[in-house]
Scaffold this motif. Structure first.
Motif, PDB file in Angstrom:
ATOM      1  N   SER A  88      -5.177  15.248   8.256  1.00  0.00           N
ATOM      2  CA  SER A  88      -4.525  14.152   9.052  1.00  0.00           C
ATOM      3  C   SER A  88      -5.063  13.031   9.158  1.00  0.00           C
ATOM      4  O   SER A  88      -6.374  12.920   8.956  1.00  0.00           O
ATOM      5  N   ALA A  89      -4.273  11.895   9.521  1.00  0.00           N
ATOM      6  CA  ALA A  89      -4.692  10.594   9.862  1.00  0.00           C
ATOM      7  C   ALA A  89      -3.933   9.921  10.604  1.00  0.00           C
ATOM      8  O   ALA A  89      -2.723  10.188  10.958  1.00  0.00           O
ATOM      9  N   TYR A  90      -4.241   8.668  11.121  1.00  0.00           N
ATOM     10  CA  TYR A  90      -3.381   7.953  12.179  1.00  0.00           C
ATOM     11  C   TYR A  90      -3.430   6.671  11.315  1.00  0.00           C
ATOM     12  O   TYR A  90      -4.545   6.238  10.766  1.00  0.00           O
ATOM     13  N   ILE A  91      -1.963   6.198  11.370  1.00  0.00           N
ATOM     14  CA  ILE A  91      -1.972   4.764  10.745  1.00  0.00           C
ATOM     15  C   ILE A  91      -1.145   4.002  11.791  1.00  0.00           C
ATOM     16  O   ILE A  91      -0.219   4.255  12.428  1.00  0.00           O
ATOM     17  N   ILE A  92      -1.656   2.754  11.577  1.00  0.00           N
ATOM     18  CA  ILE A  92      -1.217   1.696  12.703  1.00  0.00           C
ATOM     19  C   ILE A  92      -0.490   0.719  11.583  1.00  0.00           C
ATOM     20  O   ILE A  92      -1.167   0.075  10.709  1.00  0.00           O
ATOM     21  N   ARG A  93       0.961   0.437  11.689  1.00  0.00           N
ATOM     22  CA  ARG A  93       1.674  -0.615  10.916  1.00  0.00           C
ATOM     23  C   ARG A  93       1.765  -1.792  11.644  1.00  0.00           C
ATOM     24  O   ARG A  93       1.863  -1.924  12.789  1.00  0.00           O
ATOM     25  N   LYS A  94       1.285  -2.790  11.132  1.00  0.00           N
ATOM     26  CA  LYS A  94       1.248  -4.256  11.720  1.00  0.00           C
ATOM     27  C   LYS A  94       2.302  -4.977  11.081  1.00  0.00           C
ATOM     28  O   LYS A  94       2.668  -4.773  10.010  1.00  0.00           O
ATOM     29  N   GLU A  95       2.839  -6.245  11.725  1.00  0.00           N
ATOM     30  CA  GLU A  95       3.536  -7.357  11.062  1.00  0.00           C
ATOM     31  C   GLU A  95       2.844  -7.477   9.809  1.00  0.00           C
ATOM     32  O   GLU A  95       1.624  -7.668   9.791  1.00  0.00           O
ATOM     33  N   GLY A  96       3.650  -7.985   8.764  1.00  0.00           N
ATOM     34  CA  GLY A  96       3.238  -8.280   7.565  1.00  0.00           C
ATOM     35  C   GLY A  96       2.756  -7.453   6.477  1.00  0.00           C
ATOM     36  O   GLY A  96       2.001  -7.625   5.821  1.00  0.00           O
ATOM     37  N   ASN A  97       3.103  -6.386   6.858  1.00  0.00           N
ATOM     38  CA  ASN A  97       2.802  -5.194   5.955  1.00  0.00           C
ATOM     39  C   ASN A  97       1.254  -4.912   5.751  1.00  0.00           C
ATOM     40  O   ASN A  97       0.627  -4.336   4.830  1.00  0.00           O
ATOM     41  N   ASP A  98       0.672  -5.011   7.082  1.00  0.00           N
ATOM     42  CA  ASP A  98      -0.774  -4.491   7.265  1.00  0.00           C
ATOM     43  C   ASP A  98      -0.762  -3.259   7.795  1.00  0.00           C
ATOM     44  O   ASP A  98      -0.157  -2.928   8.731  1.00  0.00           O
ATOM     45  N   TYR A  99      -1.745  -2.595   7.169  1.00  0.00           N
ATOM     46  CA  TYR A  99      -1.963  -1.366   7.774  1.00  0.00           C
ATOM     47  C   TYR A  99      -3.366  -1.180   8.218  1.00  0.00           C
ATOM     48  O   TYR A  99      -4.203  -1.211   7.628  1.00  0.00           O
TER      49      TYR A  99
END
Ligand code: FES
Length: 141
Positions: free
Chosen positions: A84-95
Motif C-alpha cells: 500500500s501507498a498514499y497518493i496525494i493528487r495536486k492541481e496540474g496533475n502533480d502527484y
C-alpha cells in the motif's frame, strides 16, 4: 610376507583411487548444482514501475490510500506481495506518493484524517502528510 605387503598396498591404492574419483565426481556435479541453487541469492534485484491506480479515481488533495499487489521474486520463490501507498493528487496533475512503511522498524502507518497525519501503531511514530517526522522514535521522514 612380501605378497601380503603388495596386497595391502594394492588395497590402499584402490581405496585412495576410489576416494579420489568420488571427490572428483562430487566436484563435477556439486559445483554446477551449487551454482544453480545459489545463483538466485546473488541475482541483482530488478526495479520496475507498477501501475497502482487510474488517474480519475484519485481525489484532489488529501492523501488517499492505494492498495496494490506485485509479483515479488524472492530468491527461488515468486510471491504475490500486497502493498500500500498514499497518493496525494495536486492541481496540474502533480502527484506525491508516500510509502506506507514506517522508517523506524517497517510497520505500516495509518492515516488519521482528522489530524491530517500518519501514525504508526507499533511504537507511536507520527508523520505529517508530507512524510516529515512529528514525533516518536522514527528519525527519518
Ligand atoms: Fe513505526 Fe516503530 S515501527 S514507530
Amino acid at each position: 610376507m612380501n605378497s601380503m605387503n603388495e596386497d595391502i598396498t594394492r588395497r590402499n591404492f584402490l581405496w585412495k583411487a576410489l576416494i579420489g574419483l568420488g571427490g572428483m565426481l562430487v566436484a563435477f556435479i556439486g559445483i554446477p548444482v551449487g551454482g544453480f541453487v545459489l545463483s538466485p541469492v546473488f541475482r541483482k534485484k530488478e526495479q520496475r514501475w507498477v501501475p497502482v491506480a487510474w488517474e480519475e479515481d484519485l481525489k484532489l488533495d488529501g492523501p488517499q490510500e492505494i492498495r496494490y499487489s506485485i509479483i515479488k521474486q524472492d530468491a527461488w520463490l515468486k510471491v504475490n506481495a500486497k502493498k500500500s501507498a498514499y497518493i496525494i493528487r495536486k492541481e496540474g496533475n502533480d502527484y506525491v506518493v508516500l510509502s506506507s512503511v514506517c522508517t523506524h522498524l517497517g510497520c505500516s502507518v495509518h492515516l488519521n484524517p482528522q489530524k491530517n497525519e500518519f501514525s504508526c501503531p507499533c511504537h507511536g511514530g507520527k508523520f505529517d502528510i508530507s512524510g516529515k517526522v512529528l514525533g516518536g522514535p522514527p528519525s527519518k521522514p
